[in-house]
Design an enzyme around this catalytic site. Structure first.
Site, PDB file in Angstrom:
ATOM      1  N   ASP A 478      -0.034  -5.267  13.294  1.00  0.00           N
ATOM      2  CA  ASP A 478      -0.896  -6.448  13.157  1.00  0.00           C
ATOM      3  C   ASP A 478      -0.880  -7.278  14.445  1.00  0.00           C
ATOM      4  O   ASP A 478       0.002  -7.108  15.307  1.00  0.00           O
ATOM      5  CB  ASP A 478      -0.372  -7.284  11.973  1.00  0.00           C
ATOM      6  CG  ASP A 478      -1.449  -8.116  11.303  1.00  0.00           C
ATOM      7  OD1 ASP A 478      -2.528  -8.278  11.903  1.00  0.00           O
ATOM      8  OD2 ASP A 478      -1.196  -8.625  10.196  1.00  0.00           O
ATOM      9  N   ASP A 548      -9.925  -8.854   6.514  1.00  0.00           N
ATOM     10  CA  ASP A 548      -9.064  -9.456   5.491  1.00  0.00           C
ATOM     11  C   ASP A 548      -9.865  -9.819   4.252  1.00  0.00           C
ATOM     12  O   ASP A 548      -9.290 -10.207   3.236  1.00  0.00           O
ATOM     13  CB  ASP A 548      -8.395 -10.717   6.045  1.00  0.00           C
ATOM     14  CG  ASP A 548      -7.091 -10.386   6.745  1.00  0.00           C
ATOM     15  OD1 ASP A 548      -6.653  -9.228   6.669  1.00  0.00           O
ATOM     16  OD2 ASP A 548      -6.515 -11.292   7.376  1.00  0.00           O
TER      17      ASP A 548
HETATM   18  C1  DGJ Z   1      -3.205 -10.416   8.638  1.00  0.00           C
HETATM   19  C2  DGJ Z   1      -3.599  -9.085   8.100  1.00  0.00           C
HETATM   20  O1  DGJ Z   1      -4.935  -8.857   8.334  1.00  0.00           O
HETATM   21  C3  DGJ Z   1      -3.227  -9.024   6.623  1.00  0.00           C
HETATM   22  O2  DGJ Z   1      -3.676  -7.825   6.069  1.00  0.00           O
HETATM   23  C4  DGJ Z   1      -1.749  -9.185   6.479  1.00  0.00           C
HETATM   24  O3  DGJ Z   1      -1.096  -8.082   7.050  1.00  0.00           O
HETATM   25  C5  DGJ Z   1      -1.297 -10.470   7.147  1.00  0.00           C
HETATM   26  N1  DGJ Z   1      -1.766 -10.587   8.486  1.00  0.00           N
HETATM   27  C6  DGJ Z   1       0.196 -10.569   7.138  1.00  0.00           C
HETATM   28  O4  DGJ Z   1       0.649 -11.667   7.801  1.00  0.00           O
END
Ligand code: DGJ
Length: 739
Positions: A478, A548
């Site tokens: 990430d 997301d």
């Molecule tokens: C952002 C990501 O896009 C999410 O899927 C998740 O992993 C969060 N970060 C975790 O902090």
């Protein structure tokens, strides 16, 4: 098609003495270069003064000799005919692909063609063309590196820049590729958006002047704009008709795509690394490589552009592109930071019962001095939180293994919280400019990947996690902030502007080391959702987390845009809870599955919050997905109804390469009243074959012909109209040849 046809040496050409000086191969005798793929061609000619002109990019032209004859009619006095690589200097007054300040302070560069070489990279499919250009005055060189992909109808371009001047030179622009296009109207289709709404398709009728698509954020560079486009010539973009150019850049930092419509009505397209604040000093004999621009052309609308890019990406770029992707259950939306070992073990058991392949533990598993129980602390301290997870990653991964589940883990190794042991230990590793305050985004700071020590650290985070257990075989990588107040305490004061380029190079270097040591691990790219959706990361990653936003209504648009350029094979799509956490929208579970099943299906709900009925549906849908997964991941995408056409429907299909299997998805995302049904003329089927239609994910079908056999011709010309009228009705049909 033989070499002679695919690469013309039309006549011998007497090169000027300076060209002769640098020429060493037979290739430099050519005056006309024709780069062919199955359906498209690119033509360059060397002019009287050794300038290299860009004559043509479009559908195949077998006899290119008119381009050669046309040479004698060039208006040399104007100097306005497009060059293959237009630079700042001489008579070029448009956006340059390259600008440099030479050792003597001169601002001008004028390139002439020195030599042209061709080599076969993969017989019958991939050829490489190396075209060496030299400044007329200085020992300054640009080598154009073009590759043609015959079967996929793709041509890529990148450049190598080097010099042998008496002192360092400064590069101010250093783009990868250029296309001059002639049409009457230009409809640019590009992708805009933001967090939770990535890859929104926008069409713009270009007017005179410059339209620029770019990122200056470096990390999460693709959330607001994407380094890709489709350009429809003369008419607005349509799916199956019209001439369209497709382009994308394989780079994961600042990018810029320039579309300059000039006074001659030529559209000048230049793409590459964004030169924003990025002056780069090049020492004598130092080489500077740009990333690749990827170009393709279609005479049959957007559909062929997509299929060309997908084929090219799956055959030549995406990491591990021949493997089926696993179905994962990711813990994020199910638990966020709120879990302990008991919760996770139960989730692993429930994942097993659902029939997924992997359990992926997301954020929140690390940090002891600064426990990572929210986004505010602990990031950077990659040691398991013993209080939360006493048996550690080792214990959890073994637990999963014993239950027949594979195990994956989330990391964000480029970032740190100010409240972390790492921040206290290595304050000099943080991206910053001395004397200015540090600014956080999502409570976090960014590590300076230009610094080799930081690169080692980032590698070691990955390595450490992998060493916790032989049963860890999936990493979600990430990156949840972008760059602000750019600066590096590692780079010398006179090289601060290298930051943008060296960051990405540092990242790629770490990726390279990881891939050398861990070729088989699955690594999902994520940057607050779709902040790293580009062909640069896909060289190292199997897939990206697309957004997301897991609301299927939003996902119809997000995945539609994403899959115009990037293949489903790389597009992760998870089913989450309703009401959706991002949008608060309520949708049926079937609709959520039907949307996610058109890409790499995964789960992102907490199974113990679901009803028995929902769990039973999910388990069955996961089984059904396995039937269609190879078609979705490796087949040809045909878009049958666009969600952008304002009728409240969206539909797409994937067809296997041998045309014996297809899967059709159709979604209704607006109420349709009593009288309207979607009319779906299927595409990509073999009209000579007969197909049986089987609806998946249902007890009773919305199509009267479910289970019946139809000819490919009927399905193509008459099509089907499934009864979908209410908001969030949806259907998935498996279409299989019966012969
Ligand atoms: C952002 C990501 O896009 C999410 O899927 C998740 O992993 C969060 N970060 C975790 O902090």
């Amino acid at each position: 098609m033989g070499i002679i046809k695919r690469f013309y040496f039309v006549t011998s050409y007497l090169l000027s003495y300076s060209i002769m000086l640098f020429s060493s191969t037979a290739g430099n005798k050519c005056k006309l270069i024709k780069i062919d793929t199955q359906n498209i061609a690119m033509v360059f000619t060397v002019g009287k003064d050794s300038s290299l002109f860009f004559d043509y990019f479009g559908p195949s032209i077998d006899d290119a000799s008119p381009f050669f004859k046309k040479q004698s009619y060039r208006r040399d006095d104007y100097g306005t005919d497009p060059l293959v690589y237009p630079v700042m200097g001489g008579r070029n007054f448009k956006q340059p692909a390259l600008s440099a300040i030479h050792a003597d302070g001169g601002l001008n560069t004028e390139l002439m063609c020195v030599s042209i070489d061709k080599c076969v990279v993969d017989s019958g499919n991939v050829d490489r063309y190396l075209i060496l250009l030299k400044d007329r005055k200085n020992p300054f060189y640009v080598e154009l590196i073009l590759e043609s992909f015959y079967k996929e109808n793709v041509i890529t371009e990148k450049v190598k820049i080097c010099h042998n001047e008496s002192a360092p030179i400064v590069l101010r622009d250093f783009y990868s590729g250029y296309l001059p296009i002639r049409a009457n109207k230009y409809y640019l289709n590009s992708f805009s958006g933001g967090w939770g709404m990535e890859m929104k398709l926008e069409e713009t009728l270009l007017t005179h002047g410059l339209k620029r698509i770019e990122s200056r954020k470096e990390v999460r560079a693709t959330q607001a704009e994407n380094p890709s486009f489709m350009l429809s010539l003369d008419v607005p973009l349509s799916e199956n008709y019209g001439h369209v150019i497709g382009g994308a850049l394989a780079w994961s930092g600042n990018f810029a795509l320039n579309f300059e419509l000039d006074e001659f009505n030529i559209l000048n397209i230049i793409g590459g690394i964004n030169s924003y604040s990025s002056e780069y000093t090049l020492e004598p004999n130092q080489e500077f490589y740009t990333p690749e621009m990827i170009f393709t052309y279609s005479t049959r609308g957007a559909g062929d552009i997509t299929r060309n890019l997908h084929d090219w990406a799956r055959n030549h770029l995406v990491y591990d592109s021949k493997s089926i992707r696993p179905i994962v259950l990711n813990s994020w939306e199910g638990t966020y930071f709120n879990y302990d070992e008991k919760v996770i073990k139960r989730m692993i058991d429930d994942s097993k019962a659902l029939g997924v392949d992997f359990f992926v533990l997301d954020d929140g598993w690390f940090g002891n001095v600064y426990p990572r129980n929210n986004s505010k602390e602990g990031l950077g301290d990659w040691v398991v939180n013993k209080q939360k997870l006493p048996s550690g990653l080792t214990g959890l991964a073994s637990y999963a293994h014993r239950r027949g589940m594979k195990f994956g883990i989330w990391i964000e190794p480029e970032m740190l919280n100010p409240d972390s042991e790492l921040a206290h230990m290595h304050p000099d590793w943080i991206v910053q400019e001395k004397g200015r305050p540090l600014t956080t985004i999502r409570d976090q700071l960014l590590l300076d990947l230009t610094n080799p020590d930081v690169q080692d650290f980032v590698f070691s985070v990955f390595d450490y996690v992998m060493k916790q257990s032989p049963y860890i075989s999936y990493i979600k990588w990430d990156a949840n902030r972008h760059v602000e107040s750019a600066g590096s305490l590692y780079l010398p004061t006179n090289k601060q502007s290298y930051f943008w380029i060296e960051y990405v190079r540092g990242l790629y270097s770490v990726y390279g080391r990881i891939r050398e040591k861990y070729p088989n691990v699955i690594i999902e790219a994520c940057a607050s959702g779709g902040g790293r959706v580009d062909y640069g990361v896909l060289r190292y990653h199997q897939a990206f987390w697309t957004s997301d936003n897991t609301d299927p209504r939003s996902r119809i648009f997000i995945q539609y845009g994403t899959n115009m350029i990037y293949p489903a094979l790389a597009t992760d799509a998870h089913v989450s809870i309703s009401p959706n956490h991002q949008t608060n929208n309520q949708t049926p579970l079937k609709f959520r599955f039907d949307v996610a099943m058109s890409a790499c299906l995964g789960i992102e709900f907490q199974p113990n919050q679901m009803t028995e009925k929902d769990l039973a549906f999910s388990e069955k849908a996961i089984k059904e997905y396995r039937k269609i997964q190879p078609i979705v991941l490796f087949g040809d995408l045909y878009r049958t109804l666009s969600p952008y056409d304002n009728h409240g429907y969206s539909s797409l299909m994937y067809v296997s390469k041998d045309k014996r299997e297809a899967v059709l998805f159709v979604y209704c995302f607006e109420f349709q009243g009593r009288n309207i049904l979607p009319r779906l003329k299927l595409n990509g089927l073999d009209c000579g074959l007969k197909y049986r239609i089987e609806e998946l994910n249902v007890d009773s079908s919305v199509f009267w012909g479910n289970g019946s056999v139809f000819s490919g011709q009927y399905l193509t010309n008459e099509g089907i109209s499934p009864k979908l009228q209410r908001c969030y009705d949806s259907a998935v049909f498996l279409i299989k040849s019966v012969e």
